[in-house]
Design a protein around this motif. Sequence first.
Motif, PDB file in Angstrom:
ATOM      1  N   LEU A   1       2.389   6.014  -3.113  1.00  0.00           N
ATOM      2  CA  LEU A   1       3.409   6.856  -3.737  1.00  0.00           C
ATOM      3  C   LEU A   1       3.221   6.972  -5.250  1.00  0.00           C
ATOM      4  N   LEU A   2       2.648   5.948  -5.866  1.00  0.00           N
ATOM      5  CA  LEU A   2       2.358   6.039  -7.299  1.00  0.00           C
ATOM      6  C   LEU A   2       1.337   7.135  -7.584  1.00  0.00           C
ATOM      7  N   VAL A   3       0.537   7.474  -6.582  1.00  0.00           N
ATOM      8  CA  VAL A   3      -0.429   8.573  -6.715  1.00  0.00           C
ATOM      9  C   VAL A   3       0.168   9.892  -6.227  1.00  0.00           C
ATOM     10  N   ILE A   4       0.858   9.848  -5.060  1.00  0.00           N
ATOM     11  CA  ILE A   4       1.366  11.065  -4.427  1.00  0.00           C
ATOM     12  C   ILE A   4       2.478  11.719  -5.248  1.00  0.00           C
ATOM     13  N   LEU A   5       3.441  10.940  -5.724  1.00  0.00           N
ATOM     14  CA  LEU A   5       4.594  11.525  -6.403  1.00  0.00           C
ATOM     15  C   LEU A   5       4.228  12.306  -7.665  1.00  0.00           C
TER      16      LEU A   5
ATOM     17  N   PHE B   1       0.819  -1.211   0.000  1.00  0.00           N
ATOM     18  CA  PHE B   1       0.000   0.000   0.000  1.00  0.00           C
ATOM     19  C   PHE B   1       0.858   1.268   0.000  1.00  0.00           C
ATOM     20  N   THR B   2       2.092   1.160   0.462  1.00  0.00           N
ATOM     21  CA  THR B   2       3.013   2.288   0.333  1.00  0.00           C
ATOM     22  C   THR B   2       3.330   2.542  -1.133  1.00  0.00           C
TER      23      THR B   2
ATOM     24  N   LEU C   1       3.907   5.369   6.385  1.00  0.00           N
ATOM     25  CA  LEU C   1       5.119   5.226   5.575  1.00  0.00           C
ATOM     26  C   LEU C   1       5.218   6.236   4.445  1.00  0.00           C
ATOM     27  N   ALA C   2       4.284   6.187   3.493  1.00  0.00           N
ATOM     28  CA  ALA C   2       4.421   6.969   2.265  1.00  0.00           C
ATOM     29  C   ALA C   2       4.606   8.458   2.544  1.00  0.00           C
TER      30      ALA C   2
ATOM     31  N   LEU D   1       9.754   4.868  -2.724  1.00  0.00           N
ATOM     32  CA  LEU D   1       8.946   3.982  -3.572  1.00  0.00           C
ATOM     33  C   LEU D   1       9.737   2.735  -3.953  1.00  0.00           C
ATOM     34  N   LEU D   2      10.994   2.924  -4.323  1.00  0.00           N
ATOM     35  CA  LEU D   2      11.845   1.790  -4.676  1.00  0.00           C
ATOM     36  C   LEU D   2      12.000   0.844  -3.490  1.00  0.00           C
TER      37      LEU D   2
END
Length: 294
Positions: A49-53, A44-45, A224-225, A189-190
């Motif tokens: 992050l795929l949305v937030i970044l 879920f992190t 986390l994210a 993310l990585l």
Amino acid sequence: MKLQHGQAVALMVLCAALWSTAGVVTRHLEAARSFEVTFWRSFFTVLSLLVILPIWQGREIFRRLPWRSGYFWLSGLCWSIMFTAFMVALTLTAVANVLITMAVGPFVTALFTRVVLGHRLPARTWGAIVVAGLGIGWMYGQQFSLGAPNLLLGSLVALCVPLAAATQWTLVQKSHAEGLDLDLVPSVLLGAAISCVLTLPLAWPLQAGAQDIGLLAGLGLFQLAIPCALSVVCARVLKAPEVSLLALLEIVFGILLAWLGANEVPQNSVLTGGALVLGALVANEWLGWRNKRV
């Protein structure tokens, strides 16, 4: 995002508060255990992050990723170690034991930055580290003497977190010291992606129900994210040992939340040691603020 010193300090306090929610949430899981907890949280992190970044840095963010940079990959590896070791340690022993072990972070970070970057820390910061260390030593010594369950194994796993964190903060500052215009926020993310890949085979077959998945989704986003991405931004302004020292607030917040939300009542020694840690943090920041005004 460019921050002033005071803003970076305040933001790191917020990050520590968000990080501290993992222990109490973990205690309310029904079926998910050990590596499955780590997998879902990291999964879920990644989604968060795929949305937030892209919202934060634009749609071109993924085209700009520094795939050829060793700093990027090392930073991602450090995050993956932190994500994995922390949650596994929480399933082995009490929240307070895990957080106490993680609190060696400032000592390790100060050593790394002194050797790698040649940083000279002000006397106030060294004093804060020593006082915080005394508090941590008192807490840990008392817990060990009481024979806390799985204390040794849980502590060894938890020890991976401050070692990886110290390396992470040092990498951020070393890349900037070398004049490299690297954005290491995507390395979070990585790290989450690496953690997913490594823990999925160990977590199979998955047993988490809807409640567990909902709780772990919340941890992935809010524990986390968001705070991990913001902490990288703070590390551009604050010295690495200062970042690590402020992150110690997670201990105080985490023990308090586990006490109030999961009925893990801390020993008096934990409360005394926590007070020393908090006092050291407040004194360090207040002296730094006063010196700047003078």
